[in-house]
Every structure is written in structure tokens, then in C-alpha cells.
Design a protein around this motif. Structure first.
Motif, PDB file in Angstrom:
ATOM      1  N   PHE A 229       1.089  -1.331   0.088  1.00 39.27           N
ATOM      2  CA  PHE A 229       0.007  -0.121   0.141  1.00 39.27           C
ATOM      3  C   PHE A 229       0.500   1.529   0.607  1.00 39.27           C
ATOM      4  CE2 PHE A 229      -2.438  -3.274   1.393  1.00 39.27           C
ATOM      5  CZ  PHE A 229      -3.630  -2.657   1.117  1.00 39.27           C
ATOM      6  N   ASN A 230       0.346   2.148  -0.766  1.00 39.00           N
ATOM      7  CA  ASN A 230       0.800   3.929  -0.744  1.00 39.00           C
ATOM      8  C   ASN A 230       0.661   4.466   0.887  1.00 39.00           C
ATOM      9  OD1 ASN A 230       2.598   5.877  -0.865  1.00 39.00           O
ATOM     10  ND2 ASN A 230       0.572   6.530  -2.548  1.00 39.00           N
ATOM     11  N   SER A 231       1.942   4.487   1.511  1.00 34.97           N
ATOM     12  CA  SER A 231       1.495   5.409   2.937  1.00 34.97           C
ATOM     13  C   SER A 231       1.208   6.391   3.281  1.00 34.97           C
ATOM     14  CB  SER A 231       3.110   4.590   3.178  1.00 34.97           C
ATOM     15  OG  SER A 231       3.803   5.488   3.099  1.00 34.97           O
ATOM     16  N   ASP A 232       1.244   7.444   1.494  1.00 37.13           N
ATOM     17  CA  ASP A 232       1.288   8.072   1.639  1.00 37.13           C
ATOM     18  C   ASP A 232      -1.017   8.725   1.577  1.00 37.13           C
ATOM     19  OD1 ASP A 232       3.529   9.287   1.508  1.00 37.13           O
ATOM     20  OD2 ASP A 232       3.684   9.319  -1.003  1.00 37.13           O
ATOM     21  N   GLU A 233      -1.658   7.280   1.627  1.00 36.49           N
ATOM     22  CA  GLU A 233      -2.605   7.198   1.796  1.00 36.49           C
ATOM     23  C   GLU A 233      -2.892   7.480   2.693  1.00 36.49           C
ATOM     24  OE1 GLU A 233      -4.712   8.477  -0.987  1.00 36.49           O
ATOM     25  OE2 GLU A 233      -3.106   9.019  -2.478  1.00 36.49           O
ATOM     26  N   PHE A 234      -2.499   6.284   3.908  1.00 38.91           N
ATOM     27  CA  PHE A 234      -2.584   6.018   4.726  1.00 38.91           C
ATOM     28  C   PHE A 234      -3.217   7.466   5.854  1.00 38.91           C
ATOM     29  CE2 PHE A 234       0.473   2.497   5.594  1.00 38.91           C
ATOM     30  CZ  PHE A 234      -0.473   2.017   4.515  1.00 38.91           C
ATOM     31  N   CYS A 235      -5.001   7.017   6.403  1.00 37.58           N
ATOM     32  CA  CYS A 235      -5.160   8.109   7.721  1.00 37.58           C
ATOM     33  C   CYS A 235      -6.031   7.412   8.315  1.00 37.58           C
ATOM     34  CB  CYS A 235      -6.502   8.568   5.990  1.00 37.58           C
ATOM     35  SG  CYS A 235      -7.367   7.680   5.667  1.00 37.58           S
ATOM     36  N   ASP A 236      -6.470   8.270   9.602  1.00 37.21           N
ATOM     37  CA  ASP A 236      -7.460   7.897   9.849  1.00 37.21           C
ATOM     38  C   ASP A 236      -8.825   7.987   9.833  1.00 37.21           C
ATOM     39  OD1 ASP A 236      -7.925  10.780  10.535  1.00 37.21           O
ATOM     40  OD2 ASP A 236      -7.183  10.744  12.086  1.00 37.21           O
ATOM     41  N   ASP A 237      -9.244   7.655   8.876  1.00 36.05           N
ATOM     42  CA  ASP A 237     -10.394   7.763   8.447  1.00 36.05           C
ATOM     43  C   ASP A 237     -10.791   6.449   9.045  1.00 36.05           C
ATOM     44  OD1 ASP A 237     -13.534   8.044   7.254  1.00 36.05           O
ATOM     45  OD2 ASP A 237     -12.620   9.065   5.500  1.00 36.05           O
ATOM     46  N   ASN A 238     -12.078   6.384   9.733  1.00 38.36           N
ATOM     47  CA  ASN A 238     -12.293   4.830  10.037  1.00 38.36           C
ATOM     48  C   ASN A 238     -13.997   4.141   9.163  1.00 38.36           C
ATOM     49  OD1 ASN A 238     -14.529   5.821  11.507  1.00 38.36           O
ATOM     50  ND2 ASN A 238     -13.979   5.107  13.140  1.00 38.36           N
ATOM     51  N   SER A 239     -13.516   5.144   7.873  1.00 39.34           N
ATOM     52  CA  SER A 239     -14.861   4.016   6.795  1.00 39.34           C
ATOM     53  C   SER A 239     -14.660   3.745   5.855  1.00 39.34           C
ATOM     54  CB  SER A 239     -16.003   5.838   6.798  1.00 39.34           C
ATOM     55  OG  SER A 239     -14.611   7.075   6.003  1.00 39.34           O
ATOM     56  N   LEU A 240     -12.316   3.494   5.751  1.00 36.35           N
ATOM     57  CA  LEU A 240     -12.000   3.937   5.000  1.00 36.35           C
ATOM     58  C   LEU A 240     -12.117   1.316   4.987  1.00 36.35           C
ATOM     59  CD1 LEU A 240     -10.325   6.458   3.590  1.00 36.35           C
ATOM     60  CD2 LEU A 240     -12.740   5.369   2.610  1.00 36.35           C
ATOM     61  N   ASN A 241     -10.886   1.957   4.367  1.00 35.81           N
ATOM     62  CA  ASN A 241     -10.596   0.255   4.272  1.00 35.81           C
ATOM     63  C   ASN A 241      -9.338  -0.001   5.810  1.00 35.81           C
ATOM     64  OD1 ASN A 241     -12.048  -1.080   2.592  1.00 35.81           O
ATOM     65  ND2 ASN A 241     -10.806  -0.609   1.203  1.00 35.81           N
ATOM     66  N   ASP A 255      -4.674   1.105  13.678  1.00 36.66           N
ATOM     67  CA  ASP A 255      -6.346   2.743  13.705  1.00 36.66           C
ATOM     68  C   ASP A 255      -5.796   3.348  12.304  1.00 36.66           C
ATOM     69  OD1 ASP A 255      -7.561   2.588  15.688  1.00 36.66           O
ATOM     70  OD2 ASP A 255      -5.936   2.598  17.107  1.00 36.66           O
ATOM     71  N   THR A 256      -4.692   2.830  11.147  1.00 34.96           N
ATOM     72  CA  THR A 256      -4.799   2.842  10.040  1.00 34.96           C
ATOM     73  C   THR A 256      -5.444   2.974   9.200  1.00 34.96           C
ATOM     74  OG1 THR A 256      -2.405   2.482  10.654  1.00 34.96           O
ATOM     75  CG2 THR A 256      -2.445   2.614   8.855  1.00 34.96           C
ATOM     76  N   TYR A 257      -6.054   3.457   8.288  1.00 32.32           N
ATOM     77  CA  TYR A 257      -7.400   3.012   7.115  1.00 32.32           C
ATOM     78  C   TYR A 257      -6.739   3.495   5.648  1.00 32.32           C
ATOM     79  CZ  TYR A 257      -9.702   2.521  10.793  1.00 32.32           C
ATOM     80  OH  TYR A 257     -10.069   1.546  12.701  1.00 32.32           O
ATOM     81  N   THR A 258      -7.644   3.075   4.373  1.00 38.01           N
ATOM     82  CA  THR A 258      -6.852   3.839   2.998  1.00 38.01           C
ATOM     83  C   THR A 258      -7.567   3.355   2.049  1.00 38.01           C
ATOM     84  OG1 THR A 258      -5.422   3.333   1.181  1.00 38.01           O
ATOM     85  CG2 THR A 258      -6.417   1.292   2.827  1.00 38.01           C
ATOM     86  N   SER A 259      -7.362   3.995   1.332  1.00 42.76           N
ATOM     87  CA  SER A 259      -8.407   4.253  -0.086  1.00 42.76           C
ATOM     88  C   SER A 259      -8.356   3.338  -0.123  1.00 42.76           C
ATOM     89  CB  SER A 259      -9.299   5.246  -0.266  1.00 42.76           C
ATOM     90  OG  SER A 259      -8.127   6.662  -0.981  1.00 42.76           O
ATOM     91  N   GLU A 260      -7.276   2.645  -1.180  1.00 39.57           N
ATOM     92  CA  GLU A 260      -6.945   1.660  -1.805  1.00 39.57           C
ATOM     93  C   GLU A 260      -7.570   0.827  -1.810  1.00 39.57           C
ATOM     94  OE1 GLU A 260      -2.338   1.342  -3.070  1.00 39.57           O
ATOM     95  OE2 GLU A 260      -1.907   3.140  -1.590  1.00 39.57           O
ATOM     96  N   SER A 261      -7.647  -0.348  -3.189  1.00 38.60           N
ATOM     97  CA  SER A 261      -8.001  -1.445  -2.765  1.00 38.60           C
ATOM     98  C   SER A 261      -7.294  -2.449  -3.195  1.00 38.60           C
ATOM     99  CB  SER A 261      -9.629  -1.817  -3.294  1.00 38.60           C
ATOM    100  OG  SER A 261      -9.664  -1.389  -4.573  1.00 38.60           O
ATOM    101  N   CYS A 262      -7.689  -3.682  -3.010  1.00 40.79           N
ATOM    102  CA  CYS A 262      -6.256  -4.512  -3.073  1.00 40.79           C
ATOM    103  C   CYS A 262      -7.343  -6.157  -3.593  1.00 40.79           C
ATOM    104  CB  CYS A 262      -5.486  -4.396  -2.370  1.00 40.79           C
ATOM    105  SG  CYS A 262      -6.033  -5.408  -0.802  1.00 40.79           S
ATOM    106  N   ASP A 263      -6.755  -7.133  -4.070  1.00 36.59           N
ATOM    107  CA  ASP A 263      -7.073  -8.138  -4.108  1.00 36.59           C
ATOM    108  C   ASP A 263      -8.025  -9.008  -3.026  1.00 36.59           C
ATOM    109  OD1 ASP A 263      -6.805 -11.694  -4.180  1.00 36.59           O
ATOM    110  OD2 ASP A 263      -7.084 -10.803  -6.211  1.00 36.59           O
TER     111      ASP A 263
END
Length: 396
Positions: A229-241, A255-263
Motif C-alpha cells: 500500500f502507498n503509505s501516503d494514502e494512510f489516514c485515520d478515516d475509519n469509513s475506509l479500509n 487505527d490505520t485506514y486507506t482508500s486503496e483496494s486490492c485483491d
């Protein structure tokens, strides 16, 4: 209520330095950040260091040692993990742990502990850290750190309310510890000491019981490495993955979340083993929420009928920890595919394998169930915490 400097309410210091030549094989436990993190997470200490009782007594007389309700805080590397001292005897490493002691009566130690444990307390503290290659919280930073300090009766009531949650959590943790001990002893008795049911009449060949096999790890387990995952995309928005990084393994929580998706294969399932591949090779059977697996972690799960993930965990643990000590990198140790491919697993005969599965699997599932209850209580406590501390919820 106003924010006030922490250094005005307690003495913030470190410890008397201990040199490697002062370590002994048994005596008074000596804690580093790693041991404090493990104790905070109700983990058995994976590696013990000791100093002699004589050294401890000398330090105690000249400089003092941690007393009940003093607080230690991890201050280098893994930052901001607080530990409130119980009625226990130990000493600790200078530099990577900071010691809060000699509290003024205006600050309740447990209130401070809960503040440091809270998400908003943790985040505000981490923002103060300095260092480019390795983050650190210096004593000077901690002395100047500001927090809300309500009147003492309010602090005491807040601590009392939150302690009720913690008492329930500790009760569940003790049950987990008892189950872990029972499972570990069963594994050692049957598969290390070879005192399994029927061992008296069992023949041995090449040092192992007849009918048992030594298999390569990759032949008995499914191995999945994490997604980059791209660590620059990490955030604390728990509505994401949710994403599990190495630092989250022992906590069984992220407590780390991302908008990225994967397999789909990168989603972690309950009771699958996770191993960190850098620095300290943390290990756990995952009991947290369903989450994605980040790079530099490896997931291990049995692909053999009646081979419990718990059995795999006990088989792998000493081998992974041995590799942790042996592998030397330029800055930190790195566990790689080449190391895992050399690992072997002792697989008992089918009848005994089934017997162990029938005993280990219910214990593993019960631990998972208890951990879910702990998670629910922790979430309730953490939702309550900021409301109590901000005054939005009145303390009766």
C-alpha cells in the motif's frame, strides 16, 4: 478547564544506565520498550533480561526505582505507549523509556495514564516527537507537553469510571492468559517432551516418534505476503479500509485506514498467524477486526486437515525468534522468503494430530471470543473517555 504543562505536576526523568556486562542469567527483571509493550498487551514477555539483586538494591538506594502507580512511557521508536506500574519489582532501560514519578497531589496518576492511553492524548503527544531517522519524545518535550487537568475530584471520578471498564478487560485478559498457558503446556508436553497419550509404547526413529514427519513450512501452510500500500494514502478515516502494519500486530488492532483496494487474498481472517518481517518479528494469531495486510508482514495459515493454526504458532514461535536474533541487517533485521523456506514443522501421526486439534482449536476460538469482548469494552471506554475529559459528559 485549561491545558497545563505536565512537567509542573510530576518529575519526568529516565533511569540509571545499565551496561550489557551487568546483565545476569536470573535476578531482577530488566525491561525495555519491547517488554513494556508486551506487558501492556497482556503478552508473555518473549525475551527476559535480568540484573542482579545487588545491582538493583544499589540503584534503589542511590537513585530510586519505579513504585506503584508511577508511569513509564515508550519514548524512542514505538512511541507513546504508557504503562502504569503495578505492585512489582523490576528495573528499566534508560533512553527508550521515560519515567513519571513524584506526582503532586493535584494530578491523579491513573487520570494521566488514561489521558496518555486515549486517542486524542496519543495523537497530540506524537506530534511533538522529533528525529528524522528515529522518532523520539525527549524529557524536555514531555515536560512542556500540555494536557487538561480538571479538579482532582473530577480526575478521580473519571479514573474510577474508566477503571471499571479496565477491571472487566483485565478479567478477560486473565482468562486469555490461562488459556494460552494451558495450550502452550499441552504443546510442550506432547510435542517437545514427547509425553503424549500412548508415548510409553511408541517407537522412535531418528529422534522422533514413528509415523511422524518433518515437513517444510510451505508444504503444510499457506504463506501470503502483504500488499504494498502507498503509505501516503494512510489516514485515520475509519469509513475506509483498515490496514494492519507491523506495529499493529501485537495490539491485534489498527487505527490505520486507506482508500486503496486490492485483491481479496490480502484480507486477514480470524486466527490467522501474522508475523512482522522487520526489526522485532512480532507474532500473533489475529483476533482483531477484518483488515488488509500491509507489506513486510507475512500471513501463515494451515492448509492441512487437523493441523491447527495454534499448533503452527507454537511450532514457529521459537524458530522465528531464533531468526530474529541471528539475522543482522545494516539498521534493522529483515525476515525474508529465503528464511521461511528453510523452516520445518514436525507433524505428528494423524491420530495424535486430530487429538491435538480437538484440544487446541476450542481454546483458540475461546481466546478469539474473549478478545472480541475486550475490543467491545475498549471501544466503549474510548468513546467515553473524551466526553468525560472534555466535560461534555458530566461526572456524577
Amino acid at each position: 478547564m485549561e491545558y497545563k504543562k505536565l512537567g509542573d505536576y510530576c518529575n519526568i526523568t529516565s533511569s540509571k544506565r545499565i551496561f550489557a556486562e551487568q546483565y545476569v542469567t536470573e535476578g531482577i527483571p530488566f525491561y525495555r520498550s519491547k517488554e513494556i509493550i508486551e506487558k501492556n498487551n497482556n503478552q508473555n514477555i518473549s525475551e527476559s533480561l535480568f540484573i542482579s539483586k545487588e545491582t538493583y538494591e544499589t540503584i534503589k538506594e542511590k537513585y530510586g526505582v519505579p513504585e506503584e502507580n508511577d508511569i513509564l512511557l515508550t519514548s524512542v521508536g514505538t512511541l507513546g505507549v504508557p504503562y502504569i506500574v503495578k505492585n512489582e519489582t523490576f528495573y528499566f532501560k534508560d533512553g527508550n523509556l521515560t519515567w513519571f514519578k513524584n506526582f503532586k497531589k493535584e494530578l491523579n496518576q491513573k487520570y494521566l495514564y488514561y489521558w496518555l492511553s486515549s486517542k486524542f492524548g496519543y495523537k497530540s503527544l506524537i506530534l511533538k516527537a522529533i528525529g528524522s531517522s528515529q522518532s523520539a519524545l525527549t524529557i524536555d518535550i514531555l515536560k512542556k507537553y500540555k494536557l487538561l487537568i480538571p479538579p482532582l475530584p473530577t480526575q478521580q471520578k473519571i479514573a474510577s469510571i474508566l477503571s471499571a471498564y479496565d477491571n472487566l478487560i483485565q478479567n478477560y485478559k486473565k482468562q486469555i492468559e490461562a488459556l494460552q498457558t494451558a495450550a502452550s503446556e499441552l504443546y510442550k508436553e506432547w510435542f517437545v517432551r514427547f509425553r503424549f497419550p500412548g508415548y510409553q509404547t511408541t517407537k522412535f526413529e531418528n529422534g522422533i516418534p514413528e509415523g511422524w514427519k518433518i515437513e517444510k513450512l510451505f508444504d503444510v501452510a499457506k504463506i501470503i505476503y502483504g500488499y504494498p500500500f502507498n503509505s501516503d494514502e494512510f489516514c485515520d478515516d475509519n469509513s475506509l479500509n483498515p490496514v494492519v502494519r507491523i506495529r499493529d500486530i501485537l495490539d491485534n488492532h489498527t487505527d490505520t485506514y486507506t482508500s486503496e483496494s486490492c485483491d481479496e487474498k490480502y484480507w486477514i481472517n480470524p486466527n490467522e498467524m501474522l508475523i512482522g518481517m522487520d526489526g522485532i518479528f512480532h507474532m500473533t494469531l489475529w483476533t482483531g477486526e477484518r483488515a488488509l495486510q500491509n507489506q513486510r508482514t507475512v500471513r501463515v495459515t494451515s492448509k492441512i486437515k487437523n493441523l491447527s493454526n495454534y499448533y503452527l504458532y507454537f511450532s514457529l514461535y521459537p524458530q522465528i525468534k531464533a531468526l530474529e536474533q541471528m539475522i543482522v541487517g545494516t539498521t534493522v533485521a529483515h525476515l525474508g522468503d529465503k528464511h521461511l523456506k528453510k523452516i520445518t514443522i514436525l507433524v505428528p501421526a494423524e491420530k495424535l494430530l486430530k487429538m491435538s486439534y480437538e484440544r487446541l482449536e476450542p481454546m483458540m476460538n475461546r481466546i478469539y471470543s474473549l478478545q472480541q469482548q475486550i475490543t467491545n469494552l475498549t471501544q466503549q471506554r474510548d468513546l467515553l473517555l473524551p466526553r468525560l475529559m472534555s466535560g461534555k459528559l458530566k461526572v456524577e
